[in-house]
Enzyme design. Structure first.
Site, PDB file in Angstrom:
ATOM      1  N   LYS A  58      23.674 -50.600  57.319  1.00 20.03           N
ATOM      2  CA  LYS A  58      24.990 -50.318  56.731  1.00 20.03           C
ATOM      3  C   LYS A  58      26.104 -50.460  57.772  1.00 20.03           C
ATOM      4  O   LYS A  58      27.179 -50.999  57.478  1.00 20.03           O
ATOM      5  CB  LYS A  58      25.002 -48.917  56.121  1.00 20.03           C
ATOM      6  N   SER A 105      23.138 -42.865  47.787  1.00 22.67           N
ATOM      7  CA  SER A 105      23.986 -42.908  48.988  1.00 22.67           C
ATOM      8  C   SER A 105      25.443 -43.230  48.685  1.00 22.67           C
ATOM      9  O   SER A 105      26.281 -43.176  49.583  1.00 22.67           O
ATOM     10  CB  SER A 105      23.430 -43.929  49.989  1.00 22.67           C
TER      11      SER A 105
END
Length: 825
Positions: free
Chosen positions: A773, A730
């Site tokens: 996140k 990611s």
């Protein structure tokens, strides 16, 4: 003492202590007899006759031999049988008496090279008789004559031959030596009366011993058991010192004998006490039975289990089994081990809640009120519990559910289970499977094992007393497995609604309907949970808290709880909002609130100490007082990274919640350009960094400035916190953004946090952990968040309060990433 002949021993020996020549067989002129005096004098001649100065040596690994003894020994090795045969043949031919030297080994266990393992002292013996044994061995009868010292070995193979020096006893006939001899005799008499190893022959022999020296040798042959003490006694020529050592050995034997007598007496007392108690108990039972006061243990047990069974509604199989065990109990003796096993089994069977259910409170408003009162936020979990309550209200016979709460530590997963149990008015039982390696902890042990018990499921049912409790299985992601079994596989049956109607515990050996149980599992992550187990559970994710949520939790829950815990009132201590914000921002930025509670508790304890000492430090805790009470902040106020060329910020997911990653890249001039990666990047992240660098070189290679920069510089890419492992795809576009920023010489847009996977063709792929996140970006003060376009669906699941104040940029390729990242230039 007899040492039996053995095939795996090299030597064996039968020791006869004392002057026992009268008992020897009168064969071949051996033994004392008036009619055979010539043969007797020839073979048992006085020691004063001439003795050879060169002797054949036979090593013995268990030899405790002293002068004055007649000893039969058995030889198994061919080497030493040949030695005896050679001595006898040679001496008979010369009409002389055969002699041999018997020497003990220093290390009895080492018989491979006996000539190098001999003690320096031995005993010269006359061979009286030889007998060849049926098993191939040889028995010889020896008359032990005198000590000798080995000067040197003349020959080692095949026969050991040595030059020797004979040693005489040193005895002055003094009164002190005579006194020592009498003390030795008296001590020997003390131990000989009770010691079964000391025979009557030994006592008679000792009474007929002539002189203190022979007395010492005789007793030494009885008392000495190791080669070290044997050598020490054999080489001691002074009779007085020999007797002193013997006196010490005798005193030790007396102490051991006294201790044995004491232990024997204690054991007898215990046995007598147990027997007495047994007979008295039996008599007491008979008396009580005659008076009609009480009943015996067997009857009491049968009555107790029968009464329990009458209150239960067991299945047909269980009812039949219980009745069989009751009949078995009646036929068993109360003192039989089987009685205790059967009793415990019946105790478990009749303690389970067969057909007993808790009366649920299905008032949805009440359940919502309890859940709201106990926990802040967590809307998904609360909604799921209210849905479960509604279904139970509409359909009374619905089965239990299996919920898995997944989230970082400290977000309230365990305490939420207790609140759910209160909201449903069900008993609560919690057990942790973290580190569990034995599947018997879940399914129980079979009754064939000593100390067998049912598994945790049955134990929980017995403790709660109902068949529909709330079971919390903590740390389900931390189970282990080894040769004992795999507990996660055992949970497959427990957590499957189609199978747990007939859950079988190994101890019970019966099925129990566990489908009414509401199972709530907790985990920090799902990666380590087997997929088959994960499919059986409804996963509800609990994200970390942002600053505003932590502030509300602290004001509504933590502060009142800690004030009460530490004996303080609101009039004695208050936490203004700015102070709580400073604690959250400077000391407790983790996803949960566990550390926040610890800091508030520490402040309360500090205030409690001041109140107890009569020191009034003021009601409110000011921001300036925090450093003095709990130390300097762990986190500085500069949460935002200072952006400059080569710097970008990525977003990462961890088991502790979301985190931000500062990505740094610098150029190092050199002739051989390459890419160096540091910061504990895993294999997947390494691949992402190489993909990003390849894409940057391809894209900037067409640019004149970029082409020159790339050809003359090596790139070092680093992610701080080098001790923390990092991995995953990611960070792809955030790594590429850092490299583009370095090559272009431009800074990334301030306040921008980035996540997304990059392909070689420049496309951006979706990633996981978006909720955590986004919370991490907000918690750390970032205003812009760049996400893959395909993660737009995940944004809808994030609460509006979390998204408030954030600008989201959804991208599908690297061109869009660069346009947003450098649009401020």
């Amino acid at each position: 003492m007899v040492i039996p002949n053995s095939k795996d021993q090299e030597y064996s020996m039968l020791v006869v202590k004392g002057d026992l020549t009268n008992d020897l067989p009168r064969e071949n002129g051996i033994g004392r007899n008036n009619n055979d005096s010539a043969g007797s004098s020839r073979l048992l001649s006085p020691i004063g006759d001439a003795l050879p100065v060169t002797l054949s040596i036979i090593p013995m690994n268990h030899a405790i031999i002293f002068p004055g003894m007649i000893v039969p020994i058995i030889l198994n090795q061919e080497r030493y049988k040949n030695t005896v045969t050679q001595i006898l043949d040679t001496k008979e031919g010369q009409s002389n008496i055969p002699h041999v030297g018997i020497v003990a080994l220093k290390d009895p266990a080492n018989t491979k090279s006996p000539e190098k393992n001999l003690l320096p002292y031995g005993v010269v013996c006359r061979i009286i008789k030889r007998i060849n044994l049926p098993d191939g061995g040889m028995s010889i009868l020896l008359n032990c004559l005198k000590r000798f010292h080995i000067k040197n070995l003349v020959q080692e193979e095949p026969t050991i031959v040595a030059n020797i020096t004979y040693k005489d006893d040193i005895y002055f006939g003094d009164t002190e030596t005579e006194a020592l001899a009498r003390m030795v005799v008296n001590q020997f008499k003390v131990i000989s009366q009770e010691n079964p190893l000391i025979t009557e022959e030994m006592r008679i022999a000792m009474a007929n011993v002539d002189g203190p020296g022979k007395l010492g040798d005789l007793l030494a042959s009885i008392l000495i058991r190791d080669s070290g003490s044997y050598l020490e006694f054999l080489e001691q020529l002074e009779v007085k010192k020999r007797l002193e050592k013997l006196l010490g050995l005798l005193k030790k034997e007396v102490e051991v004998h006294n201790l044995q007598t004491k232990l024997h007496s204690q054991i007898n007392q215990n046995i007598n006490k147990s027997q007495r108690e047994f007979f008295l108990n039996e008599q007491l039972k008979l008396i009580q039975k005659e008076l009609g006061h009480t009943i015996d243990e067997k009857t009491a047990a049968h009555t107790k289990f029968t009464e329990r069974l009458a209150k239960l509604k067991p299945s047909g199989e269980a009812s039949k089994k219980i009745k069989e065990e009751l009949e078995k109990l009646e036929n068993l003796n109360e003192n039989s081990p089987e009685f205790g096993v059967t009793y415990n089994y019946l105790d478990w069977l009749t303690s389970l809640p067969w057909g007993i259910s808790a009366v649920e409170n299905l008032d949805i408003k009440r359940s919502r009120r309890i859940l709201q009162r106990d926990h802040f936020g967590l809307h998904d979990v609360k909604r799921r519990i209210l849905e479960f309550t509604a279904v139970r209200k509409l359909k009374n016979n619905s089965k239990g559910s299996i919920i898995c709460l997944v989230g970082p530590p400290g977000v309230g997963k365990t305490s939420l289970g207790k609140s759910i149990a209160r909201a449903l008015n069900r008993p609560f039982f919690r057990f942790s499977v973290g580190g569990m390696r034995d599947e018997a902890e879940i399914r129980g042990h079979r009754r064939t094992y000593v100390g067998a018990m049912p598994g945790k499921i049955v134990q929980g049912l017995k403790r709660t007393g109902v068949n529909n409790p709330v079971f919390m299985i903590d740390e389900i992601d931390k189970m282990g497995q080894d040769y004992h079994g795999d507990p996660s596989s055992a949970l497959l049956e427990v957590l499957d609604p189609e199978q747990n109607t007939d859950f079988a515990d190994h101890y019970l050996d019966l099925t129990f309907d566990s489908s009414q149980i509401l199972f709530i599992c907790t985990a920090n992550q799902t990666d380590s949970i087997p997929q088959a187990l994960l499919d059986r559970m409804e996963v509800i994710r609990l994200p970390g808290y942002i600053l505003e949520e932590k502030l509300s939790i602290a004001e509504r829950y933590i502060v009142p709880k800690q004030l009460e815990k530490n004996g303080l009132s609101r009039s004695q201590l208050a936490f203004p909002r700015p102070t709580l914000i400073s604690i959250i921002d400077g000391y407790a930025r983790e996803a949960g609130v566990r550390n926040l509670e610890k800091w508030i508790e520490q402040i309360c304890r500090n205030k409690a100490l001041a109140v107890a000492e009569g020191k009034d430090s003021g009601k409110s805790v000011a921001i300036k007082d925090l450093e003095k009470i709990i130390g300097p902040p762990y986190f500085t106020n500069s949460r935002l990274v200072k952006f400059k060329p080569g710097i970008s910020v990525g977003l990462a997911w961890t088991a502790m919640g979301g985190e931000t990653l500062t990505i740094q890249s610098v150029a190092v001039p050199g002739k051989n350009p390459d890419l160096k990666l540091t910061g504990q990047m895993g294999n997947v992240m390494n691949e992402s960094a190489n993909i990003a660098w390849t894409y940057v070189k391809k894209s900037m290679g067409e640019n004149k400035r970029g082409k020159k920069f790339i050809s003359k510089n090596s790139i070092h890419l680093h992610i701080p916190a080098g001790a923390v492992p990092k991995d995953g795809p990611s960070a792809g576009i955030s790594l590429a953004t850092s490299l583009f920023s370095l090559v272009k010489g431009e800074s990334v847009k301030p306040g921008l946090a980035i996540t997304g996977e990059l392909t070689l063709t420049g496309n951006v792929l979706p990633v996981g952990g978006i909720r955590e996140k986004v919370i991490a970006a907000k918690r750390n003060g970032y205003s812009d968040v760049m996400l893959p376009k395909e993660n737009a669906r995940d944004l809808k699941e994030i609460p509006a309060g979390v998204k408030k104040g954030l600008n989201f940029h959804l991208v599908s390729n690297m061109n869009q990433v660069l346009r947003i990242a450098f649009e401020h230039q």
